[in-house]
Design a protein around this motif. Structure first.
Motif, PDB file in Angstrom:
ATOM      1  N   ARG A 157       0.840  -1.209   0.000  1.00  0.00           N
ATOM      2  CA  ARG A 157       0.000   0.000   0.000  1.00  0.00           C
ATOM      3  C   ARG A 157       0.864   1.244   0.000  1.00  0.00           C
ATOM      4  O   ARG A 157       1.967   1.252   0.529  1.00  0.00           O
ATOM      5  CB  ARG A 157      -0.864   0.039   1.267  1.00  0.00           C
ATOM      6  N   LEU A 158       0.321   2.312  -0.557  1.00  0.00           N
ATOM      7  CA  LEU A 158       0.949   3.621  -0.420  1.00  0.00           C
ATOM      8  C   LEU A 158       0.746   4.088   1.023  1.00  0.00           C
ATOM      9  O   LEU A 158      -0.073   3.521   1.753  1.00  0.00           O
ATOM     10  CB  LEU A 158       0.315   4.610  -1.404  1.00  0.00           C
ATOM     11  N   PRO A 159       1.440   5.136   1.452  1.00  0.00           N
ATOM     12  CA  PRO A 159       1.303   5.577   2.847  1.00  0.00           C
ATOM     13  C   PRO A 159       0.004   6.324   3.139  1.00  0.00           C
ATOM     14  O   PRO A 159      -0.141   6.931   4.188  1.00  0.00           O
ATOM     15  CB  PRO A 159       2.521   6.482   3.048  1.00  0.00           C
ATOM     16  N   PHE A 160      -0.926   6.285   2.227  1.00  0.00           N
ATOM     17  CA  PHE A 160      -2.245   6.894   2.413  1.00  0.00           C
ATOM     18  C   PHE A 160      -3.231   6.160   1.531  1.00  0.00           C
ATOM     19  O   PHE A 160      -2.842   5.440   0.618  1.00  0.00           O
ATOM     20  CB  PHE A 160      -2.233   8.386   2.062  1.00  0.00           C
ATOM     21  N   ASN A 161      -4.494   6.322   1.829  1.00  0.00           N
ATOM     22  CA  ASN A 161      -5.550   5.739   1.004  1.00  0.00           C
ATOM     23  C   ASN A 161      -6.090   6.807   0.072  1.00  0.00           C
ATOM     24  O   ASN A 161      -6.262   7.959   0.462  1.00  0.00           O
ATOM     25  CB  ASN A 161      -6.706   5.228   1.871  1.00  0.00           C
ATOM     26  N   VAL A 162      -6.381   6.400  -1.127  1.00  0.00           N
ATOM     27  CA  VAL A 162      -7.031   7.280  -2.092  1.00  0.00           C
ATOM     28  C   VAL A 162      -8.512   6.928  -2.093  1.00  0.00           C
ATOM     29  O   VAL A 162      -8.873   5.758  -2.156  1.00  0.00           O
ATOM     30  CB  VAL A 162      -6.437   7.095  -3.508  1.00  0.00           C
ATOM     31  N   VAL A 163      -9.358   7.944  -1.987  1.00  0.00           N
ATOM     32  CA  VAL A 163     -10.804   7.732  -2.055  1.00  0.00           C
ATOM     33  C   VAL A 163     -11.389   8.664  -3.101  1.00  0.00           C
ATOM     34  O   VAL A 163     -10.900   9.773  -3.308  1.00  0.00           O
ATOM     35  CB  VAL A 163     -11.498   7.958  -0.677  1.00  0.00           C
ATOM     36  N   TRP A 206       7.761   6.357  -3.355  1.00  0.00           N
ATOM     37  CA  TRP A 206       7.029   5.233  -2.769  1.00  0.00           C
ATOM     38  C   TRP A 206       6.152   4.631  -3.851  1.00  0.00           C
ATOM     39  O   TRP A 206       5.394   5.342  -4.516  1.00  0.00           O
ATOM     40  CB  TRP A 206       6.172   5.726  -1.615  1.00  0.00           C
ATOM     41  N   VAL A 207       6.230   3.314  -4.005  1.00  0.00           N
ATOM     42  CA  VAL A 207       5.440   2.581  -4.991  1.00  0.00           C
ATOM     43  C   VAL A 207       4.490   1.663  -4.233  1.00  0.00           C
ATOM     44  O   VAL A 207       4.921   0.917  -3.345  1.00  0.00           O
ATOM     45  CB  VAL A 207       6.353   1.743  -5.922  1.00  0.00           C
ATOM     46  N   GLY A 208       3.195   1.708  -4.552  1.00  0.00           N
ATOM     47  CA  GLY A 208       2.238   0.835  -3.883  1.00  0.00           C
ATOM     48  C   GLY A 208       0.838   0.980  -4.446  1.00  0.00           C
ATOM     49  O   GLY A 208       0.561   1.840  -5.287  1.00  0.00           O
ATOM     50  N   TRP A 209      -0.040   0.138  -3.972  1.00  0.00           N
ATOM     51  CA  TRP A 209      -1.440   0.188  -4.360  1.00  0.00           C
ATOM     52  C   TRP A 209      -2.088   1.374  -3.664  1.00  0.00           C
ATOM     53  O   TRP A 209      -1.885   1.583  -2.463  1.00  0.00           O
ATOM     54  CB  TRP A 209      -2.123  -1.121  -3.963  1.00  0.00           C
ATOM     55  N   PRO A 210      -2.903   2.177  -4.366  1.00  0.00           N
ATOM     56  CA  PRO A 210      -3.487   3.373  -3.758  1.00  0.00           C
ATOM     57  C   PRO A 210      -4.700   3.114  -2.865  1.00  0.00           C
ATOM     58  O   PRO A 210      -5.253   4.047  -2.291  1.00  0.00           O
ATOM     59  CB  PRO A 210      -3.876   4.227  -4.974  1.00  0.00           C
ATOM     60  N   GLY A 220       1.312   0.922  11.282  1.00  0.00           N
ATOM     61  CA  GLY A 220       1.945   0.086  10.277  1.00  0.00           C
ATOM     62  C   GLY A 220       3.196   0.689   9.667  1.00  0.00           C
ATOM     63  O   GLY A 220       3.874   1.531  10.243  1.00  0.00           O
ATOM     64  N   LEU A 221       3.465   0.249   8.477  1.00  0.00           N
ATOM     65  CA  LEU A 221       4.680   0.615   7.776  1.00  0.00           C
ATOM     66  C   LEU A 221       4.790   2.112   7.533  1.00  0.00           C
ATOM     67  O   LEU A 221       5.850   2.697   7.729  1.00  0.00           O
ATOM     68  CB  LEU A 221       4.745  -0.136   6.439  1.00  0.00           C
ATOM     69  N   SER A 222       3.705   2.760   7.123  1.00  0.00           N
ATOM     70  CA  SER A 222       3.796   4.184   6.783  1.00  0.00           C
ATOM     71  C   SER A 222       4.207   5.024   7.979  1.00  0.00           C
ATOM     72  O   SER A 222       4.980   5.966   7.842  1.00  0.00           O
ATOM     73  CB  SER A 222       2.496   4.693   6.174  1.00  0.00           C
ATOM     74  N   SER A 223       3.714   4.703   9.169  1.00  0.00           N
ATOM     75  CA  SER A 223       4.100   5.455  10.367  1.00  0.00           C
ATOM     76  C   SER A 223       5.579   5.270  10.676  1.00  0.00           C
ATOM     77  O   SER A 223       6.294   6.230  10.959  1.00  0.00           O
ATOM     78  CB  SER A 223       3.279   5.012  11.576  1.00  0.00           C
ATOM     79  N   GLY A 224       6.020   4.025  10.621  1.00  0.00           N
ATOM     80  CA  GLY A 224       7.422   3.751  10.906  1.00  0.00           C
ATOM     81  C   GLY A 224       8.359   4.358   9.887  1.00  0.00           C
ATOM     82  O   GLY A 224       9.430   4.857  10.229  1.00  0.00           O
ATOM     83  N   MET A 225       7.964   4.321   8.642  1.00  0.00           N
ATOM     84  CA  MET A 225       8.825   4.825   7.569  1.00  0.00           C
ATOM     85  C   MET A 225       8.820   6.345   7.455  1.00  0.00           C
ATOM     86  O   MET A 225       9.818   6.923   7.053  1.00  0.00           O
ATOM     87  CB  MET A 225       8.386   4.220   6.231  1.00  0.00           C
TER      88      MET A 225
END
Length: 181
Positions: free
Chosen positions: A18-24, A62-66, A38-43
Motif C-alpha cells: 500500500r501507499l502511505p495513504f488511502n485514495v478515495v 514510494w510505490v504501492g497500491w493506492p 503500520g509501515l507508513s508510520s514507521g517509515m
C-alpha cells in the motif's frame, strides 16, 4: 540527477503493498486519507530524517497500491499526476486481483504459515496465480520508473517475488527486502 554541487543524487524506491495513504473518490475526483500505524508510520519518520539530515542527499519515492481500483484510463492519469506531487507512484490492481492476491494468498496462505497456523491455510490455485501476477505488476511498475543508481527497498510478504523479478531484468540493481513478521 545531480545536486547543485555536481554530486549524484541517490533515490530510494520504497515498495510496499500500500501507499502511505488511502485514495478515495470524492466529488468526481480523488482525496488522500493518511493511514495510521503500520509501515507508513514507521517509515515516515525515517524518510523525513533521510531527506532532511542526510550527509548525502537521497530522494525517495514510494510505490504501492493506492487503496482503490481505478479502471478509467483518464482517471488513472489524473491520479498518477496527483500522487507524483507526493513522490508516490500507484500500482493499479483490479478488485478481483486484490481480493485473490491480498485476501486470498497473502491472508489465507502466507499469514497463517508465517504465524505457525498451517491448519488455517486455505489454498486455492487462483490465489497463487493472482499473487504471482500482482508481484509481476509491481515489478513492471518499478521498472517503468527506475533510474540508474536507484536503491529498491521492498517490504513484506505481499511482495516476496518482486526482488527476484527485478533481479532478472536488472542485474546490478541494489535491492533490499524487509520481512516485517
Amino acid at each position: 540527477m545531480e545536486t547543485n554541487r555536481g554530486e549524484s543524487l541517490k533515490r530510494l524506491v520504497v515498495v510496499s503493498n500500500r501507499l502511505p495513504f488511502n485514495v478515495v473518490e470524492s466529488r468526481g475526483g480523488f482525496e488522500l486519507q493518511e493511514t495510521v500505524g503500520g509501515l507508513s508510520s514507521g517509515m515516515s519518520d525515517y524518510l523525513g530524517r533521510l531527506r532532511d539530515t542526510s550527509i548525502k542527499k537521497i530522494e525517495y519515492i514510494w510505490v504501492g497500491w493506492p487503496g482503490i481500483s481505478v479502471n478509467d484510463e483518464s482517471k488513472r492519469e489524473g491520479l498518477i499526476k496527483m500522487l507524483s506531487k507526493f513522490n508516490s507512484y500507484p500500482v493499479f490492481i483490479s478488485e478481483r486481483e486484490m481480493n485473490n492476491f491480498y485476501h486470498g494468498f497473502c491472508n489465507s496462505v502466507l499469514w497463517p504459515l508465517f504465524h505457525y497456523f498451517p491448519s488455517y491455510v486455505v489454498y486455492n490455485r487462483d490465489y497463487w496465480l493472482h499473487y504471482k501476477r500482482v508481484n509481476e505488476t509491481f515489478s513492471d511498475r518499478i521498472l517503468e520508473i527506475l533510474k540508474p543508481g536507484d536503491i529498491v527497498w521492498v517490504h513484506d510478504y505481499h511482495l516476496m517475488l518482486v526482488p527476484g523479478l527485478l533481479r532478472k531484468k536488472v542485474r546490478d540493481l541494489s535491492i533490499g527486502f524487509f520481512l516485517h513478521i
